[in-house]
Motif scaffolding. Sequence first.
Motif, mmCIF file in Angstrom:
data_model
loop_
_atom_site.group_PDB
_atom_site.id
_atom_site.type_symbol
_atom_site.label_atom_id
_atom_site.label_comp_id
_atom_site.label_asym_id
_atom_site.label_seq_id
_atom_site.Cartn_x
_atom_site.Cartn_y
_atom_site.Cartn_z
ATOM 1 N N VAL A 1 -61.949 20.623 -50.816
ATOM 2 C CA VAL A 1 -61.500 19.715 -51.402
ATOM 3 C C VAL A 1 -62.250 18.297 -51.391
ATOM 4 C CG1 VAL A 1 -59.320 18.087 -51.871
ATOM 5 C CG2 VAL A 1 -58.544 20.350 -50.638
ATOM 6 N N HIS A 2 -62.413 17.782 -52.874
ATOM 7 C CA HIS A 2 -63.013 16.659 -53.162
ATOM 8 C C HIS A 2 -61.849 15.198 -53.064
ATOM 9 C CE1 HIS A 2 -64.765 13.497 -55.725
ATOM 10 N NE2 HIS A 2 -66.371 13.912 -55.384
ATOM 11 N N HIS A 3 -61.008 15.586 -53.011
ATOM 12 C CA HIS A 3 -60.047 14.550 -53.374
ATOM 13 C C HIS A 3 -58.695 14.563 -53.605
ATOM 14 C CE1 HIS A 3 -60.483 13.792 -57.803
ATOM 15 N NE2 HIS A 3 -60.010 13.216 -57.404
ATOM 16 N N VAL A 4 -57.596 14.058 -52.801
ATOM 17 C CA VAL A 4 -56.389 13.507 -53.518
ATOM 18 C C VAL A 4 -55.849 12.212 -54.234
ATOM 19 C CG1 VAL A 4 -56.025 13.233 -51.131
ATOM 20 C CG2 VAL A 4 -53.753 13.780 -52.359
ATOM 21 N N ALA A 5 -54.869 12.570 -54.751
ATOM 22 C CA ALA A 5 -54.661 11.476 -55.885
ATOM 23 C C ALA A 5 -53.043 11.397 -55.648
ATOM 24 C CB ALA A 5 -54.811 11.901 -57.114
ATOM 25 N N PHE A 6 -52.370 10.190 -55.636
ATOM 26 C CA PHE A 6 -51.062 9.773 -55.526
ATOM 27 C C PHE A 6 -50.552 9.179 -56.865
ATOM 28 C CE2 PHE A 6 -53.400 9.457 -50.854
ATOM 29 C CZ PHE A 6 -52.513 10.173 -50.829
ATOM 30 N N ARG A 7 -49.677 9.440 -57.258
ATOM 31 C CA ARG A 7 -48.146 8.730 -58.163
ATOM 32 C C ARG A 7 -48.215 7.332 -58.093
ATOM 33 N NH1 ARG A 7 -44.376 12.722 -59.286
ATOM 34 N NH2 ARG A 7 -43.598 11.414 -61.342
ATOM 35 N N VAL A 8 -48.819 6.772 -59.307
ATOM 36 C CA VAL A 8 -48.334 5.294 -59.496
ATOM 37 C C VAL A 8 -47.516 5.504 -60.797
ATOM 38 C CG1 VAL A 8 -49.086 2.830 -59.872
ATOM 39 C CG2 VAL A 8 -50.068 4.172 -58.413
ATOM 40 N N PRO A 9 -46.510 5.023 -60.686
ATOM 41 C CA PRO A 9 -45.858 5.547 -62.460
ATOM 42 C C PRO A 9 -46.560 5.110 -63.331
ATOM 43 C CG PRO A 9 -44.296 3.062 -60.931
ATOM 44 C CD PRO A 9 -45.925 4.098 -60.458
#
Length: 321
Positions: A228-236
Amino acid sequence: MELLGIHHVSLLTGKAEKNFEFYTKVLGMRLVKKTVNQDNTSSYHLFYGDAKGNPGTEITFFDIPGLGNTYHGHSSISTTSLRVQSTESLHFWKSRFNQLGIRHEEISKRANRDTLAFQDYEGTRLILVADNGESGVPAGIPWIQTDIPLEHGIVGLGPVTLTVKDAAPTLKTLTEVLGFRHIGTYPSPSENQPNIDVLATGIGGSGAEVHVESRPDLPRERPGRGSVHHVAFRVPNEEEFNKWAEKITSLGYINSGKVERYYFKALYFREPNHILFELSTDTPGFAVDESIESLGEQLALPPFLEPKRAEIEASLRPLEI
């Protein structure tokens, strides 16, 4: 400001053709965007998601032909989860994996949910997690153009597991910087290791959790195909994204600054155990340049790369999918 959950998880593949076969033909996910790595346009970037490419449903892959093996260890995102609707669905998938010769474990409990761990053709560590009516981040919409029954289709991303040498600094970043809250623990599947910490954001649920595993006994991971390269988190939205960018910078984190990905805005930074985090906006989404009906059918390029289409297409290897 509050993060809504997981936006996407990006991994590495050594062969996009086999990758496409597994995630669309075996798992029944939809290819929602076929584009390029914007930081290296000679490489494909494939996004698989739900029927509409909703935020929180995409697992993505950078294609790097000839990529070597992953040597697992700490400082890594060690597992990625995919949501299904019920424990009955897990039994369907277990049977399907048996028929197709897909490596998998037995159905077991993780964080009080029924789960089924398995691997793709490149050894990517994946977990199916059953919603079973749990409240929290809503599920996506399963893709119907597949041989998988609608009630058993994959409906989004579940928790990611961060494997680190020392959990404390990672937990501090998640809680004090990103606003996650600690909601519990569960036993490690590895003998004589600390419990795994469970953290949640937003309204919670499977699509809004990060699990932190402390493994000081392991070497540092050497990434390769399936890692896994990265995880992204949601910004509205962009307004909140700008506030997050100011916050991350003001706290002294070295970061990418605001990056225009066209389908979303992005900001990247590493937490103290060297895992790459991304903050990504839900807007405008993958239908900004393709209709919902035709998502993923053509090579999509953002407007700032479109003038170089001929050059980019000439640099890409033929992709038969």
